[in-house]
Design an enzyme around this catalytic site. Structure first.
Site, PDB file in Angstrom:
ATOM      1  N   ASP A 116     -13.494  14.917  -1.927  1.00 12.62           N
ATOM      2  CA  ASP A 116     -12.490  14.023  -2.517  1.00 12.62           C
ATOM      3  C   ASP A 116     -11.300  14.858  -2.937  1.00 12.62           C
ATOM      4  O   ASP A 116     -11.450  16.042  -3.256  1.00 12.62           O
ATOM      5  CB  ASP A 116     -13.031  13.327  -3.776  1.00 12.62           C
ATOM      6  CG  ASP A 116     -12.957  14.239  -4.986  1.00 12.62           C
ATOM      7  OD1 ASP A 116     -13.825  15.126  -5.120  1.00 12.62           O
ATOM      8  OD2 ASP A 116     -11.996  14.123  -5.771  1.00 12.62           O
ATOM      9  N   CYS A 169      -1.528   9.383  16.062  1.00 12.17           N
ATOM     10  CA  CYS A 169      -2.136   8.597  14.977  1.00 12.17           C
ATOM     11  C   CYS A 169      -2.028   7.101  15.232  1.00 12.17           C
ATOM     12  O   CYS A 169      -1.047   6.620  15.793  1.00 12.17           O
ATOM     13  CB  CYS A 169      -1.465   8.958  13.652  1.00 12.17           C
ATOM     14  SG  CYS A 169      -2.182   8.104  12.228  1.00 12.17           S
ATOM     15  N   HIS A 182      -0.797   7.064   5.960  1.00  7.75           N
ATOM     16  CA  HIS A 182      -0.899   7.986   7.088  1.00  7.75           C
ATOM     17  C   HIS A 182      -1.750   9.204   6.724  1.00  7.75           C
ATOM     18  O   HIS A 182      -2.617   9.626   7.501  1.00  7.75           O
ATOM     19  CB  HIS A 182       0.473   8.462   7.560  1.00  7.75           C
ATOM     20  CG  HIS A 182       0.366   9.623   8.497  1.00  7.75           C
ATOM     21  ND1 HIS A 182      -0.118   9.482   9.780  1.00  7.75           N
ATOM     22  CD2 HIS A 182       0.594  10.954   8.319  1.00  7.75           C
ATOM     23  CE1 HIS A 182      -0.173  10.675  10.358  1.00  7.75           C
ATOM     24  NE2 HIS A 182       0.260  11.576   9.498  1.00  7.75           N
ATOM     25  N   ASP A 203     -16.753   9.895 -10.780  1.00 10.94           N
ATOM     26  CA  ASP A 203     -16.971  11.218 -11.362  1.00 10.94           C
ATOM     27  C   ASP A 203     -17.437  11.015 -12.801  1.00 10.94           C
ATOM     28  O   ASP A 203     -17.501   9.898 -13.303  1.00 10.94           O
ATOM     29  CB  ASP A 203     -15.717  12.089 -11.242  1.00 10.94           C
ATOM     30  CG  ASP A 203     -14.546  11.534 -12.013  1.00 10.94           C
ATOM     31  OD1 ASP A 203     -14.703  10.509 -12.719  1.00 10.94           O
ATOM     32  OD2 ASP A 203     -13.453  12.107 -11.919  1.00 10.94           O
ATOM     33  N   CYS A 214      -2.278   4.801  12.665  1.00 11.98           N
ATOM     34  CA  CYS A 214      -2.064   4.081  11.402  1.00 11.98           C
ATOM     35  C   CYS A 214      -0.814   3.212  11.474  1.00 11.98           C
ATOM     36  O   CYS A 214       0.013   3.349  12.369  1.00 11.98           O
ATOM     37  CB  CYS A 214      -1.974   5.048  10.228  1.00 11.98           C
ATOM     38  SG  CYS A 214      -0.339   5.779   9.989  1.00 11.98           S
ATOM     39  N   CYS A 217       2.538   5.059  11.718  1.00 10.45           N
ATOM     40  CA  CYS A 217       2.827   5.702  13.007  1.00 10.45           C
ATOM     41  C   CYS A 217       2.993   4.692  14.136  1.00 10.45           C
ATOM     42  O   CYS A 217       3.752   4.922  15.072  1.00 10.45           O
ATOM     43  CB  CYS A 217       1.731   6.709  13.342  1.00 10.45           C
ATOM     44  SG  CYS A 217       1.746   8.121  12.207  1.00 10.45           S
TER      45      CYS A 217
END
Lengths: 378, 378
Positions: free
Chosen positions: A271, A309, A340, A91, A311, A314
């Protein structure tokens, strides 16, 4: 072309696309986690890759005040510094300079502020912001803009918009000089400002499009406290007038439901600190809405956070264990919930892409929101 | 045999061995990182595996007060709870009950204390400590002992030792009853106490050996503030009288130089919070001694922490980046230095094993210490 964007499918205003950047390709719509200090808080680059993150955002302001762009450049630039070899967007520093607490003085040349790290006086101008981002070496740099609060008056918003346009002209000129020496190194994208005023937003877009042939365009100054009606109204007003051939980046969004609402209105990149910040606070996204892992109900719960999920959190741990980590203030908990939540958003947008390309985005979107909000959102 | 120990090589008093436990084999000498609350602070089980950790320690006291052994058991026992499928040793809770701040009352039956989590009165006895550890389900449980400070008088140390021996008898009886119902589930190891008094230490060892046919034995109450001369004197006094055929666990050690000194004196297993705690404080082990990553000298340093190390921190990041993470209070820094320090110790003991088996431990040990201490230790 180092910077290229291709539309792969549309459904209504929603678009699925492929963005090419110096450090790789990004399928859109895509969410960029925020690496404020050159690290996405609690997560390693390996974690980000495992969560299928395609691109991250880093904060120019924060890296400028510490460790300084000279240090980042001396250590090989931001990609090498933080060991992330995929696309990065930086940014401009505008949002931080105008939103963080403390001394600042704005004039037409730029902004003077005090470093929160060492108290020294610093100055950001459109040219300096280009220089700092060039030293950091992200794939995409943002033009320095004057951001006003969500409740700014029309007069204040118009004044800031005039300044933002004049600054954009200077940034673009300076960036062209940089690129002349090292082409295709870094793109510069403009930011459409104008708060919640549709006339200012349209004027901002016209002025931005007059000033260059951009490879991407951002909509800023939203999700800063205004109502969702205003946010979506601005997107709906801008969408038909935005070029279709370049990616549209909605800054600072966000929450799962907001991402889908913006995708439906033709936005491509996003974002937000929400997934990592909320994760550190013990809030985890699930298809049935967010849960607070500290809740006593999870004490002996052997189920994963989200059984859809893939990930690490999980696949590996029970809600009972994750709750224990939070109750015991263990740092592993912060990392697992951040991971997650980031993965939740990358999966969400991956599904959105598939449904857009299949021409089935609207009904999927409706069903998804129905389930997500059925219990009521916190 | 579920619990077995085999000597693979010796060099002087130093031994290289292989320990078999229900959840796998451990090559000794070995270091166990400490997972106080069922997690080695900042590190995931994947991190531990990557650092070649073979076995960890978890704190019975901490898990008893939160989340409670009933919750851990309901969620499948400690291995499944924390997703670590390799060997775990649980301490007895004795050290914490006697060393942490707050109310406690000792009598011959056990210790009453107040839970720091909810203020409730709790009681640990030799039998309760066996029960709690049985519910947690580690591979090795420790007998509940009365730990005295490093500067305790002979009288106080003798009194505590008498109690420790009586408690050991009760713990062993209770553990035999448990094992009768579920054999080879968990071993119980005794702790040799006696502070810095060699007569008490010899008496403790005699009493311990009279009370059972142990599969391992621990030396406790060292590294609690006494001088290194005392620590090493106790080890040297005990070593010839300790059974050679079982692993010897030195509790609460330690620092790299202390691990090697204890290996040279015939000890096989170790645990300590130092690598992770020091890592979180920004201190990283290197072959040339510990460095403080916050030091300004590392600001633009492109070198890794330790160019001999294969851990994620050393393979991926510069000292300059790691310093930046610490200066910006980023959690990734805590994790990376913890990971490095743990890996440093597992590599150190792996090298020790190789040199013992090659009959070359003493000269390697001398050279290693010379380099490690050449700059002077902090």
């Amino acid at each position: 072309m180092t910077f290229a964007f291709r539309i792969l499918g549309t459904d209504g205003a929603a678009r699925a696309g492929a963005l090419r950047l110096p450090h790789g390709a990004v399928e859109t719509p895509a969410f960029m986690p925020v690496g404020t200090h050159g690290t996405v808080r609690t997560l390693s680059p390996q974690d980000l890759a495992a969560a299928r993150v395609q691109m991250i955002l880093a904060n120019t302001y924060h890296l400028h005040v510490r460790p300084g762009e000279d240090v980042v450049a001396a250590l090989g630039g931001l990609h090498r510094f933080m060991a992330w070899d995929r696309p990065i967007l930086t940014d401009s520093g505008g949002f931080q300079v105008f939103s963080l607490e403390g001394y600042r003085r704005v004039d037409d040349d730029g902004v003077e502020f005090r470093s929160p790290v060492d108290g020294s006086r610093r100055r950001l101008t459109p040219e300096r912001a280009v220089d700092v981002q060039w030293a950091l070496g992200g794939d995409v740099a943002m033009a320095f803009d004057h951001v006003v609060p969500g409740d700014a008056t029309h007069e204040a918003a118009a004044d800031a918009l005039g300044r933002t346009t004049r600054w954009l002209e200077r940034a673009a000129r300076h960036h062209r000089d940089m690129v002349a020496n090292r082409p295709h190194h870094q793109a510069l994208w403009p930011v459409v400002q104008g708060a919640g005023y549709l006339d200012l937003r349209r004027r901002a877009l016209d002025e931005v499009l007059e000033l260059g042939d951009w490879s991407g365009i951002a909509v800023g100054g939203l999700a800063v406290g205004e109502s969702k009606t205003v946010t979506l109204g601005v997107l709906e007003a801008l969408e038909p007038a935005m070029p279709r051939s370049i990616p549209r980046y909605l800054m600072g969004v966000g929450f799962p439901e907001d991402l889908l609402a913006a995708v439906a209105r033709g936005m491509d990149l996003f974002d937000c600190v929400a997934p990592t910040r909320n994760g550190r606070n013990g809030s985890a996204y699930t298809p049935d809405g967010p849960i607070n892992i500290r809740n006593t109900a999870h004490r002996r719960d052997a189920a994963p956070l989200d059984d859809t999920c893939d990930c690490e959190a999980c696949r590996t741990y029970s809600r009972g264990y994750l709750r224990h980590l939070f109750m015991a203030d263990e740092l592993l908990g912060l990392r697992l919930l951040s991971l997650h939540n980031v993965r939740f958003l990358t999966r969400l947008l991956s599904e959105a892409r598939q449904h857009i390309r299949a021409g089935a985005f609207a009904p999927w979107h409706r069903e998804w929101i129905d389930r997500y909000t059925a219990r009521g959102l916190a």
